[in-house]
Structure formats: C-alpha cells, structure tokens
Design a protein around this motif. Structure first.
Motif, PDB file in Angstrom:
ATOM      1  N   ALA A   1    -112.129  50.539 -48.849  1.00 38.24           N
ATOM      2  CA  ALA A   1    -113.213  49.558 -48.928  1.00 38.24           C
ATOM      3  C   ALA A   1    -114.375  50.027 -48.071  1.00 38.24           C
ATOM      4  O   ALA A   1    -114.181  50.593 -47.002  1.00 38.24           O
ATOM      5  CB  ALA A   1    -112.709  48.193 -48.458  1.00 38.24           C
ATOM      6  N   GLY A   2    -115.612  49.804 -48.582  1.00 38.13           N
ATOM      7  CA  GLY A   2    -116.790  50.202 -47.822  1.00 38.13           C
ATOM      8  C   GLY A   2    -117.341  51.550 -48.244  1.00 38.13           C
ATOM      9  O   GLY A   2    -118.437  51.924 -47.860  1.00 38.13           O
ATOM     10  N   SER A   3    -116.572  52.299 -49.091  1.00 36.82           N
ATOM     11  CA  SER A   3    -117.118  53.550 -49.626  1.00 36.82           C
ATOM     12  C   SER A   3    -118.209  53.202 -50.636  1.00 36.82           C
ATOM     13  O   SER A   3    -118.395  52.040 -50.986  1.00 36.82           O
ATOM     14  CB  SER A   3    -116.035  54.371 -50.320  1.00 36.82           C
ATOM     15  OG  SER A   3    -114.840  54.374 -49.576  1.00 36.82           O
ATOM     16  N   GLU A   4    -118.886  54.223 -51.132  1.00 37.83           N
ATOM     17  CA  GLU A   4    -119.947  53.972 -52.104  1.00 37.83           C
ATOM     18  C   GLU A   4    -119.345  53.687 -53.475  1.00 37.83           C
ATOM     19  O   GLU A   4    -118.518  54.471 -53.954  1.00 37.83           O
ATOM     20  CB  GLU A   4    -120.880  55.178 -52.191  1.00 37.83           C
ATOM     21  CG  GLU A   4    -122.185  54.816 -52.860  1.00 37.83           C
ATOM     22  CD  GLU A   4    -123.120  56.012 -52.984  1.00 37.83           C
ATOM     23  OE1 GLU A   4    -123.797  56.093 -54.001  1.00 37.83           O
ATOM     24  OE2 GLU A   4    -123.111  56.834 -52.038  1.00 37.83           O
ATOM     25  N   GLY A   5    -119.739  52.576 -54.092  1.00 39.38           N
ATOM     26  CA  GLY A   5    -119.214  52.241 -55.414  1.00 39.38           C
ATOM     27  C   GLY A   5    -118.902  50.759 -55.485  1.00 39.38           C
ATOM     28  O   GLY A   5    -119.000  50.039 -54.489  1.00 39.38           O
ATOM     29  N   PRO A   6    -118.516  50.282 -56.685  1.00 38.01           N
ATOM     30  CA  PRO A   6    -118.222  48.854 -56.845  1.00 38.01           C
ATOM     31  C   PRO A   6    -117.035  48.416 -55.978  1.00 38.01           C
ATOM     32  O   PRO A   6    -116.055  49.144 -55.855  1.00 38.01           O
ATOM     33  CB  PRO A   6    -117.859  48.730 -58.329  1.00 38.01           C
ATOM     34  CG  PRO A   6    -118.346  49.973 -58.967  1.00 38.01           C
ATOM     35  CD  PRO A   6    -118.370  51.038 -57.930  1.00 38.01           C
ATOM     36  N   SER A   7    -117.144  47.223 -55.390  1.00 43.84           N
ATOM     37  CA  SER A   7    -116.045  46.678 -54.592  1.00 43.84           C
ATOM     38  C   SER A   7    -115.116  45.883 -55.493  1.00 43.84           C
ATOM     39  O   SER A   7    -115.558  45.233 -56.440  1.00 43.84           O
ATOM     40  CB  SER A   7    -116.577  45.722 -53.518  1.00 43.84           C
ATOM     41  OG  SER A   7    -117.508  46.390 -52.722  1.00 43.84           O
ATOM     42  N   ALA A   8    -113.834  45.933 -55.176  1.00 40.22           N
ATOM     43  CA  ALA A   8    -112.840  45.164 -55.939  1.00 40.22           C
ATOM     44  C   ALA A   8    -111.719  44.771 -54.994  1.00 40.22           C
ATOM     45  O   ALA A   8    -111.639  45.285 -53.870  1.00 40.22           O
ATOM     46  CB  ALA A   8    -112.299  46.004 -57.093  1.00 40.22           C
ATOM     47  N   THR A   9    -110.887  43.858 -55.455  1.00 40.08           N
ATOM     48  CA  THR A   9    -109.673  43.557 -54.690  1.00 40.08           C
ATOM     49  C   THR A   9    -108.464  43.720 -55.611  1.00 40.08           C
ATOM     50  O   THR A   9    -108.570  43.565 -56.837  1.00 40.08           O
ATOM     51  CB  THR A   9    -109.660  42.113 -54.137  1.00 40.08           C
ATOM     52  OG1 THR A   9    -109.907  41.221 -55.218  1.00 40.08           O
ATOM     53  CG2 THR A   9    -110.720  41.916 -53.065  1.00 40.08           C
ATOM     54  N   VAL A  10    -107.328  44.017 -54.988  1.00 38.75           N
ATOM     55  CA  VAL A  10    -106.087  44.138 -55.751  1.00 38.75           C
ATOM     56  C   VAL A  10    -105.616  42.725 -56.104  1.00 38.75           C
ATOM     57  O   VAL A  10    -105.399  41.895 -55.214  1.00 38.75           O
ATOM     58  CB  VAL A  10    -105.012  44.880 -54.930  1.00 38.75           C
ATOM     59  CG1 VAL A  10    -103.664  44.858 -55.651  1.00 38.75           C
ATOM     60  CG2 VAL A  10    -105.451  46.314 -54.648  1.00 38.75           C
ATOM     61  N   ALA A  11    -105.500  42.437 -57.392  1.00 34.50           N
ATOM     62  CA  ALA A  11    -105.054  41.107 -57.832  1.00 34.50           C
ATOM     63  C   ALA A  11    -103.548  41.084 -58.074  1.00 34.50           C
ATOM     64  O   ALA A  11    -102.902  40.054 -57.930  1.00 34.50           O
ATOM     65  CB  ALA A  11    -105.792  40.711 -59.111  1.00 34.50           C
TER      66      ALA A  11
END
Ligand SMILES: Nc1ncnc2c1ncn2[C@@H]1O[C@H](COP(=O)(O)OP(=O)(O)OP(=O)(O)O)[C@@H](O)[C@H]1O
Ligand SMILES: [Mg+2]
Length: 365
Positions: free
Chosen positions: A299-309
C-alpha cells in the motif's frame, strides 16, 4: 495406421430441429470447421450450443439440412456412418454389457469381416495400447468407469479409423481420473496421428488436449484459435468469460498511436497493444484483465489502491477478491512459501501487466 491421415471439412453445415417447447431451433448454424490432417480439434461451448449435433453430423449419425462434410476432400455428406471410417467414443461408453472386453473390442472388426486370426492380434494390440492387457475376459460391469472408458477407446481405434470423434468422453469420471485420462487420450492421438474432433464443455480440458479450439454458442462458431489465442485475444465477451477467469474493467481510450491505446481505467492509465479493429479514440471499452495480470504491491506505492475483500488459499496459488474503489476484481498470486497470504482487509496497490491486457468494445458485444 491404415489409411493416410486425412483432413476434415465441415462446410457451412446447419441443422434444425422442431422442439416441443422452443419451436424450430437451429442446433447448428452455418458451422465451418477445417481440421488439418492429424490435428486435434476441440468443440467447446456451454450446454445446448450444438457441439453434439455438429459431431454427430461429422460421424454420419445425423444428416445436415444444409452444407457438406468432406473427409480428405471427398464429400461424405450422403454416406452413412459405417461407410465413413470413423471411431466414436461416447460419454456413456455404450459398451455391450453381455460381451467381454475382448468381444466388445472385436465387434467392429467382426462386422467388417476381418479374418479371425487377425481379430485376435489386433484386439490384443489395442488393449495393450490403452493399458488393459489382461482384461480380455472381464465384463463391463466388472470394470471401473475409467477402465470402461479405455475399452470404449480401444473399440474406437481398433478399426483404424480415418477420423476419431469424442463426445464428452470424460464427464462420468472423477476429477483426478479425468486429468489422467485426458493426458492419455492426447498421447495416444499423437502416437496414432489420427485426425480428431473432441467435444467438451470444460474449458480446462479443451486447453489441455487441443491443437486448436472452436468455441460455439447458440449453434454458431464464435471464435477459433489456439488456447493462447482465445485466452489472450478473445473476440468478444462470451469467449473472454467462457475461457478462463476474467475481469472486464470499464475504461476509455484516451489516445491511440501506432496501434497502442492509452486507456484510462480504475483511476490510472494503461497502455494496451491488443486493440480490436474498429476501436477509436474517445471510445468506451472494456479491458480484458486476467487475474494473473494484476500485480499486488505494498500500500502507498504508485497505482490504484485496493483492499483484500476475500482470499482462498489453494496450495500452489492464492485467489484474491479485491475491492478497488467499489469495483470488484479477481486476482491470483502464485504461492512463494508460508506467510505469503494477505489477510482480508489488507490494503494493497495494484499494477497491471500491460502486455497481457486486451480490449473489447464497451457496449457488451
Ligand atoms: N433430436 C433433437 N430434437 C430436438 N431438438 C434437439 C435434438 N437434438 C438436439 N436438439 C437441440 O439442439 C440444441 C443443441 O443440442 P446439442 O445436443 O448439439 O448441444 P450440446 O452442445 O451437445 O449440449 P450438451 O453440452 O448439453 O451436451 C439444443 O437446443 C437441443 O435442445
Ligand atoms: Mg452434447
């Protein structure tokens, strides 16, 4: 084996049935297949799409309403099944229960009036080929499902057919045996070099055994190609979703230069090289994103953020359900060892393997 290897052409063949519920239905509609000599071609598609009907017309069990069937350039459309030189393996094996294994296999030779000395040696030869030497005197009821299917296979090849036809031959077997038998069928087909048409609704089985796959839907051929062609370059949504797992991510073409599209999707921009004909700048598209084309980084790298569902640990791989700003995505990661699994709720950053992406029109075609 016997005759020289021949190709098969199915030339614009259609078959209508009058159906009590649906009225007049086209079980097959202008189907064209060109099977090369020695090729292993699979008809793949959902239940009711016309696979069996097409195969039965090639076999001569069903007469086409239109079109022609050719074996090695010879028009066989009017020939009955027993004049075509085909071996057919049925889903339910269709063995004679009152005959021994040897007599089941010998049957096709006896009706062809092969001399009895030769019958014995040919039966022994094919039983050895399918791993059933020593089973000659067993009856079908004394065999496992896998063994019965081997007898059916032996019976189909003992007549030295010009063309080998399979209709869902493995669907009555358990998962492990299916995988083993499909490999054996493939190896045997390679060794004998017999032109083969194989029917299945199981995409993984189709990908494992075939030189080429023809995808059918509603009586028609929708795409044909190698497993890799269909997987990486699906022609439409039906093929994209039927062959393998897929995310179809809505996007828009920002730019199109030299055959490379810049596509905005999920709040980022990806470059896609596989651009279907007729797609232009400004168009809404759906990006074909296979689960393994989604990379997960901290998390926090360049690119879209997501969460594990959600996640499922499957041994050699872990399947993830992801939530990316409300969009549900499926991703997969190959297991690199204990402690690799991301828990539900974990934040991640997504990146995409751009060379693996393809585009479909945005309007559901
Ligand atoms: N003898 C028949 N009479 C009437 N309709 C038929 C007949 N045989 C097939 N059909 C219809 O033709 C269509 C195609 O059937 P077919 O058996 O070729 O499908 P399939 O792709 O082999 O399906 P499955 O995977 O379920 O075996 C279906 O809609 C079916 O109901
Ligand atoms: Mg069928």
């Amino acid at each position: 084996m016997g005759d020289a290897t021949i190709g098969v052409q199915v030339d614009g063949v259609s078959k209508r049935f009058s159906h009590r519920v649906k009225g007049e239905v086209y079980a097959a509609r202008e189907v064209r297949l060109d099977v090369a000599p020695g090729e292993f071609l699979t008809l793949l598609g959902p239940s009711g799409c016309g696979k069996t009907t097409t195969l039965r017309m090639v076999a001569g069990f069903e007469k086409p309403d239109e079109g022609a069937i050719r074996f090695g350039g010879e028009d066989v459309t009017a020939l009955p099944a027993n004049g075509r030189g085909i071996g057919f393996v049925f889903q339910n094996y269709a063995l004679f229960p009152h005959l021994t294994v040897a007599d089941n296999v010998a049957y096709g030779l006896e009706v062809r009036r092969v001399p009895s000395a030769e019958v014995g040696s040919r039966v022994a030869e094919v039983l050895k080929l399918v791993g059933l030497a020593g089973y000659e005197h067993q009856f079908p009821a004394q065999l496992s499902g896998g063994e019965q299917q081997r007898v059916a296979l032996a019976r189909a090849i003992v007549i030295r057919p010009r063309v080998l036809l399979f209709d869902e031959p493995l669907s009555n077997l358990d998962a492990r045996l299916r995988v083993q038998m499909r490999t054996e069928i493939r190896d045997l087909q390679r060794r004998l070099g017999i032109t083969t048409i194989y029917v299945t609704h199981d995409q993984e089985e189709a990908m494992a055994v075939s030189d080429r796959i023809v995808v059918m839907n509603q009586g028609r051929v929708v795409q044909e190609g190698t497993a890799q062609d269909l997987y990486h370059r699906p022609a439409n949504e039906f093929v994209a979703t039927f062959v393998g797992r897929v995310n179809l991510v809505p996007g828009r073409i920002d730019d199109l230069v030299g055959g490379v599209a810049s596509v905005s999707m999920l709040g980022t921009t990806v470059e896609v090289r596989s651009v279907a004909h007729g797609i232009a700048r400004g168009d809404a598209v759906r990006v074909v994103v296979r689960p393994e084309a989604i990379g997960l980084s901290a998390a926090g790298s360049e690119g879209p953020s997501a969460t594990v569902a959600s996640h499922a640990f499957l041994g050699e791989k872990i399947e993830y359900g992801l939530d990316c700003g409300g969009a549900a995505l499926q991703a997969v990661r190959y297991n690199a060892g204990p402690g690799e699994v991301l828990p539900d709720g974990a934040p991640v950053t997504l990146n995409f393997a751009e060379e693996a992406l393809a585009l479909l029109p945005g309007d559901g075609r």
